[in-house]
Every structure is written in structure tokens, then in C-alpha cells.
Design a protein around this motif. Structure first.
Motif, PDB file in Angstrom:
ATOM      1  N   GLY A 199       0.810  -1.218   0.000  1.00  0.00           N
ATOM      2  CA  GLY A 199       0.000   0.000   0.000  1.00  0.00           C
ATOM      3  C   GLY A 199       0.840   1.263   0.000  1.00  0.00           C
ATOM      4  O   GLY A 199       0.305   2.365  -0.048  1.00  0.00           O
ATOM      5  N   GLY A 200       2.170   1.088   0.072  1.00  0.00           N
ATOM      6  CA  GLY A 200       3.063   2.232   0.040  1.00  0.00           C
ATOM      7  C   GLY A 200       3.179   2.988   1.352  1.00  0.00           C
ATOM      8  O   GLY A 200       3.713   4.103   1.380  1.00  0.00           O
ATOM      9  N   PHE A 201       2.706   2.390   2.451  1.00  0.00           N
ATOM     10  CA  PHE A 201       2.793   3.061   3.747  1.00  0.00           C
ATOM     11  C   PHE A 201       4.158   2.895   4.390  1.00  0.00           C
ATOM     12  O   PHE A 201       4.633   3.776   5.096  1.00  0.00           O
ATOM     13  N   ALA A 202       4.770   1.713   4.215  1.00  0.00           N
ATOM     14  CA  ALA A 202       6.007   1.406   4.933  1.00  0.00           C
ATOM     15  C   ALA A 202       6.751   0.287   4.228  1.00  0.00           C
ATOM     16  O   ALA A 202       6.165  -0.493   3.479  1.00  0.00           O
ATOM     17  N   ARG A 203       8.049   0.223   4.507  1.00  0.00           N
ATOM     18  CA  ARG A 203       8.803  -0.969   4.121  1.00  0.00           C
ATOM     19  C   ARG A 203       8.793  -1.884   5.334  1.00  0.00           C
ATOM     20  O   ARG A 203       8.647  -1.418   6.473  1.00  0.00           O
ATOM     21  N   VAL A 204       8.956  -3.167   5.110  1.00  0.00           N
ATOM     22  CA  VAL A 204       8.974  -4.153   6.192  1.00  0.00           C
ATOM     23  C   VAL A 204      10.384  -4.718   6.281  1.00  0.00           C
ATOM     24  O   VAL A 204      11.001  -5.034   5.264  1.00  0.00           O
ATOM     25  N   ALA A 205      10.904  -4.807   7.504  1.00  0.00           N
ATOM     26  CA  ALA A 205      12.265  -5.286   7.728  1.00  0.00           C
ATOM     27  C   ALA A 205      12.274  -6.290   8.873  1.00  0.00           C
ATOM     28  O   ALA A 205      11.279  -6.459   9.578  1.00  0.00           O
ATOM     29  N   THR A 206      13.412  -6.941   9.042  1.00  0.00           N
ATOM     30  CA  THR A 206      13.645  -7.802  10.200  1.00  0.00           C
ATOM     31  C   THR A 206      14.615  -7.095  11.141  1.00  0.00           C
ATOM     32  O   THR A 206      15.356  -6.195  10.729  1.00  0.00           O
ATOM     33  N   THR A 207      14.629  -7.532  12.370  1.00  0.00           N
ATOM     34  CA  THR A 207      15.529  -6.941  13.365  1.00  0.00           C
ATOM     35  C   THR A 207      16.980  -7.060  12.929  1.00  0.00           C
ATOM     36  O   THR A 207      17.728  -6.069  12.954  1.00  0.00           O
ATOM     37  N   SER A 208      17.381  -8.255  12.509  1.00  0.00           N
ATOM     38  CA  SER A 208      18.793  -8.452  12.145  1.00  0.00           C
ATOM     39  C   SER A 208      19.193  -7.590  10.952  1.00  0.00           C
ATOM     40  O   SER A 208      20.263  -6.981  10.943  1.00  0.00           O
ATOM     41  N   ALA A 209      18.333  -7.491   9.941  1.00  0.00           N
ATOM     42  CA  ALA A 209      18.657  -6.667   8.774  1.00  0.00           C
ATOM     43  C   ALA A 209      18.706  -5.191   9.142  1.00  0.00           C
ATOM     44  O   ALA A 209      19.600  -4.463   8.703  1.00  0.00           O
ATOM     45  N   LEU A 210      17.776  -4.741   9.964  1.00  0.00           N
ATOM     46  CA  LEU A 210      17.773  -3.336  10.340  1.00  0.00           C
ATOM     47  C   LEU A 210      18.996  -2.997  11.180  1.00  0.00           C
ATOM     48  O   LEU A 210      19.637  -1.975  10.953  1.00  0.00           O
ATOM     49  N   LEU A 211      19.348  -3.849  12.136  1.00  0.00           N
ATOM     50  CA  LEU A 211      20.526  -3.581  12.963  1.00  0.00           C
ATOM     51  C   LEU A 211      21.806  -3.620  12.135  1.00  0.00           C
ATOM     52  O   LEU A 211      22.712  -2.813  12.358  1.00  0.00           O
ATOM     53  N   ALA A 212      21.877  -4.504  11.165  1.00  0.00           N
ATOM     54  CA  ALA A 212      23.048  -4.543  10.283  1.00  0.00           C
ATOM     55  C   ALA A 212      23.148  -3.222   9.522  1.00  0.00           C
ATOM     56  O   ALA A 212      24.237  -2.671   9.359  1.00  0.00           O
ATOM     57  N   ASP A 213      22.024  -2.689   9.076  1.00  0.00           N
ATOM     58  CA  ASP A 213      22.001  -1.406   8.370  1.00  0.00           C
ATOM     59  C   ASP A 213      22.371  -0.261   9.299  1.00  0.00           C
ATOM     60  O   ASP A 213      23.086   0.649   8.910  1.00  0.00           O
ATOM     61  N   VAL A 214      21.895  -0.279  10.531  1.00  0.00           N
ATOM     62  CA  VAL A 214      22.226   0.760  11.512  1.00  0.00           C
ATOM     63  C   VAL A 214      23.720   0.798  11.737  1.00  0.00           C
ATOM     64  O   VAL A 214      24.327   1.859  11.801  1.00  0.00           O
ATOM     65  N   TYR A 215      24.356  -0.360  11.849  1.00  0.00           N
ATOM     66  CA  TYR A 215      25.783  -0.395  12.116  1.00  0.00           C
ATOM     67  C   TYR A 215      26.602   0.025  10.905  1.00  0.00           C
ATOM     68  O   TYR A 215      27.737   0.433  11.040  1.00  0.00           O
ATOM     69  N   ARG A 216      26.028  -0.069   9.705  1.00  0.00           N
ATOM     70  CA  ARG A 216      26.734   0.361   8.479  1.00  0.00           C
ATOM     71  C   ARG A 216      26.744   1.876   8.341  1.00  0.00           C
ATOM     72  O   ARG A 216      27.597   2.423   7.696  1.00  0.00           O
ATOM     73  N   THR A 217      25.707   2.530   8.894  1.00  0.00           N
ATOM     74  CA  THR A 217      25.591   3.980   8.702  1.00  0.00           C
ATOM     75  C   THR A 217      26.298   4.765   9.782  1.00  0.00           C
ATOM     76  O   THR A 217      26.764   4.277  10.737  1.00  0.00           O
TER      77      THR A 217
END
Length: 190
Positions: free
Chosen positions: A172-190
Motif C-alpha cells: 500500500g506504500g505506507f512502509a517498508r517491512v524489515a527484520t531486526t537483524s537486517a535493520l541492525l546490520a544497516d544501523v551499524y553500516r551507517t
């Protein structure tokens, strides 16, 4: 970009399965705790608490169930919002104004219930122009059964409701869906 982590309704009252019924995703609380612990430097943490107006609810103010779970106590929050409806954007203090004052345009959501307060907050955030991510494995909900006029009795398991919420929010274009591990991996990359 600074993102706010919105931790929605992680309250002891949701452990009362006699009241709520069967649930899915027993790893929710651990995943929320991992998000809170891993959020360092990414942006503020906003903790949302549901203060139910229903006198029989385990989430009513003054009850043991109204308290936040230990993993997300108010001490971890940059802001505590209280609400009595589904959306964190209709709480006190005003979430939209608070985020706007800080120039925050990205929100990451986790908590309870996937298809109720998390989904409603995600839809409103999307409509308000925020970049929204819902961390699905850091949410949970409960089975639902209802008699619906013109349809009959409808039953959905918690797992089905979580999957449907993810589908509707993403497609519906409201949000992307992620997992905890993928999001935390992305947080640590930025």
C-alpha cells in the motif's frame, strides 16, 4: 538521516493471554530489546504507552499491566507518549510536532499489536510523509474472531494477521517491512 525508533505499547498487560487469546512471535520482546540496545547514535527512542479507558483492560492506568516491560522501560526513552487510541500520533505529547521540531522524517516502528496500534501508526506516518519502516519480527499480535455483517464469522490467526499487515503496509506504500537483524546490520553500516 536521523531516524526515530517508535516502541509501541510494550506493556506487561499483553502477557495476559486469558484476556487477549493466542499470540504469535514469542521473540518479539527480545527483538525489541535488541533494537533499543542497538539504536545508539541513530536517533531518538520514543516509547509509547497505551492507557486504556476500558475499566476491564489489563492496560488501564493504575494496573500492573499498564507498566512497560523491563526491556523498554521509560529510562530508555527520549520521549514517552501516552495514548488511549490506536495511533501514536494521537497521543500526548504531540508526536508529529515533536518529530518536526527535530527535523526527523524517518521512523522505525516495533511493538504490539502488529495489526492495531503498530499498523495504524505506520499508516498515519506514511500519510504524513515520513519514511516508515516496520520491523515485523519485533511486533506481535493475537488471534481474532468476529461476526461481521454480510460476511459471517471471520477468524484469523495472529500469524495470518501479521502477514496481512506486512503485505498491506508494504504494497500500500505506507512502509517498508524489515527484520531486526537486517535493520541492525544497516544501523551499524551507517
Amino acid at each position: 538521516m536521523t531516524a526515530a525508533l517508535l516502541v509501541i505499547d510494550m506493556q506487561r498487560g499483553f502477557d495476559d493471554l486469558d484476556y487477549w487469546g493466542p499470540t504469535a512471535n514469542p521473540a518479539c520482546e527480545d527483538n525489541v530489546a535488541a533494537l533499543v540496545a542497538g539504536w545508539d547514535g541513530r536517533g531518538p527512542i520514543v516509547v509509547v504507552r497505551h492507557d486504556s479507558v476500558d475499566p476491564t483492560s489489563p492496560l488501564r492506568p493504575g494496573s500492573d499491566g499498564n507498566a512497560l516491560v523491563e526491556a523498554v522501560g521509560a529510562a530508555s526513552a527520549d520521549l514517552l507518549i501516552t495514548k488511549s487510541v490506536n495511533s501514536a500520533f494521537y497521543g500526548d505529547p504531540d508526536l508529529h510536532a515533536w518529530l518536526g521540531e527535530r527535523g526527523i522524517r524517518e521512523v522505525v516502528l516495533c511493538g504490539i499489536q502488529t495489526n492495531m496500534c503498530v499498523e495504524t501508526t505506520a499508516r498515519m506516518a506514511g500519510n504524513l510523509g515520513y519514511d516508515v519502516t516496520v520491523v515485523l519480527d519485533a511486533t506481535r499480535t493475537f488471534d481474532l474472531t468476529a461476526d461481521i455483517a454480510g460476511v459471517g464469522t471471520v477468524t484469523r490467526t495472529a500469524a495470518e494477521l501479521m502477514a496481512t499487515t506486512a503485505l498491506v503496509l508494504q504494497e500500500g506504500g505506507f512502509a517498508r517491512v524489515a527484520t531486526t537483524s537486517a535493520l541492525l546490520a544497516d544501523v551499524y553500516r551507517t
